[in-house]
Structures are given as C-alpha cells and as structure tokens.
Design a protein around this motif. Structure first.
Motif, PDB file in Angstrom:
ATOM      1  N   ASN A  59      68.814  74.748 -28.093  1.00 52.69           N
ATOM      2  CA  ASN A  59      70.053  74.193 -28.654  1.00 52.69           C
ATOM      3  C   ASN A  59      71.120  75.267 -28.807  1.00 52.69           C
ATOM      4  O   ASN A  59      72.279  75.049 -28.457  1.00 52.69           O
ATOM      5  N   LEU A  60      70.746  76.422 -29.318  1.00 59.27           N
ATOM      6  CA  LEU A  60      71.697  77.519 -29.469  1.00 59.27           C
ATOM      7  C   LEU A  60      72.154  78.013 -28.097  1.00 59.27           C
ATOM      8  O   LEU A  60      73.338  78.290 -27.885  1.00 59.27           O
ATOM      9  N   ARG A  62      72.368  76.250 -25.354  1.00 55.61           N
ATOM     10  CA  ARG A  62      73.293  75.238 -24.842  1.00 55.61           C
ATOM     11  C   ARG A  62      74.680  75.408 -25.454  1.00 55.61           C
ATOM     12  O   ARG A  62      75.692  75.375 -24.762  1.00 55.61           O
ATOM     13  N   ASP A  63      74.744  75.616 -26.766  1.00 56.44           N
ATOM     14  CA  ASP A  63      76.029  75.735 -27.451  1.00 56.44           C
ATOM     15  C   ASP A  63      76.779  77.006 -27.040  1.00 56.44           C
ATOM     16  O   ASP A  63      77.982  76.976 -26.794  1.00 56.44           O
ATOM     17  N   LEU A  64      76.059  78.124 -26.950  1.00 57.06           N
ATOM     18  CA  LEU A  64      76.700  79.365 -26.532  1.00 57.06           C
ATOM     19  C   LEU A  64      77.132  79.291 -25.074  1.00 57.06           C
ATOM     20  O   LEU A  64      78.214  79.772 -24.714  1.00 57.06           O
ATOM     21  N   LYS A  65      76.312  78.663 -24.229  1.00 52.99           N
ATOM     22  CA  LYS A  65      76.672  78.504 -22.822  1.00 52.99           C
ATOM     23  C   LYS A  65      77.951  77.682 -22.693  1.00 52.99           C
ATOM     24  O   LYS A  65      78.830  78.017 -21.892  1.00 52.99           O
ATOM     25  N   SER A  66      78.087  76.642 -23.507  1.00 53.71           N
ATOM     26  CA  SER A  66      79.289  75.810 -23.417  1.00 53.71           C
ATOM     27  C   SER A  66      80.534  76.613 -23.796  1.00 53.71           C
ATOM     28  O   SER A  66      81.599  76.433 -23.197  1.00 53.71           O
ATOM     29  N   ILE A  67      80.419  77.517 -24.754  1.00 53.48           N
ATOM     30  CA  ILE A  67      81.551  78.382 -25.125  1.00 53.48           C
ATOM     31  C   ILE A  67      81.923  79.281 -23.949  1.00 53.48           C
ATOM     32  O   ILE A  67      83.097  79.431 -23.616  1.00 53.48           O
TER      33      ILE A  67
END
Length: 74
Positions: A59-60, A62-67
C-alpha cells in the motif's frame, strides 16, 4: 490542539526516488545539527515472488509510486 503539536516533528527534508520497478528509496534528513540522514526502502512483494518480506509494504509502495508518477519521476 497544543498537545498534538508537541508530537509533531517539522523541518524534515524528505526525498523519494525509484530504484527499480519494485523498489522506492526514501531519504529523510533530520533538521537537528549533527544528525545523519536516514535511508530506507519500500518494496513491493512482486520483487520477492509475492512473498511478504521486511521491506515489502504494497500500500505504501503504491502511494509513493503514484506521487512519483504524478511528478514524472517514475
């Protein structure tokens, strides 16, 4: 509200970058004199054939990749 502020550390410098398709590195610089920066990585379980390892946090990741993607850094 003042109680919450006592638990907040501000002034940190944070950098994240893509190491490979399944690894994001994170560097945090402590704002206090004489303190070293902290470097770690967040990995996706795909790096380990789907196995959960110490640094796999999907989950982390995924979120960092999206940034990174939103800022053209992926």
């Amino acid at each position: 509200m003042a109680e919450q502020n006592k638990k907040t550390l501000s002034g940190l410098s944070l950098n994240i970058w893509k190491q490979d398709e399944h690894t994001i590195h994170i560097n945090v610089q402590n704002p206090h004199d004489g303190k070293d920066s902290w470097l770690t990585s967040i990995e996706h379980t795909d790096k380990h054939d789907g196995k959960q390892m110490a640094r796999t946090h999907n989950n982390l990741f995924r979120d960092l990749k999206s940034i990174l993607e939103e800022n053209g850094k992926w």
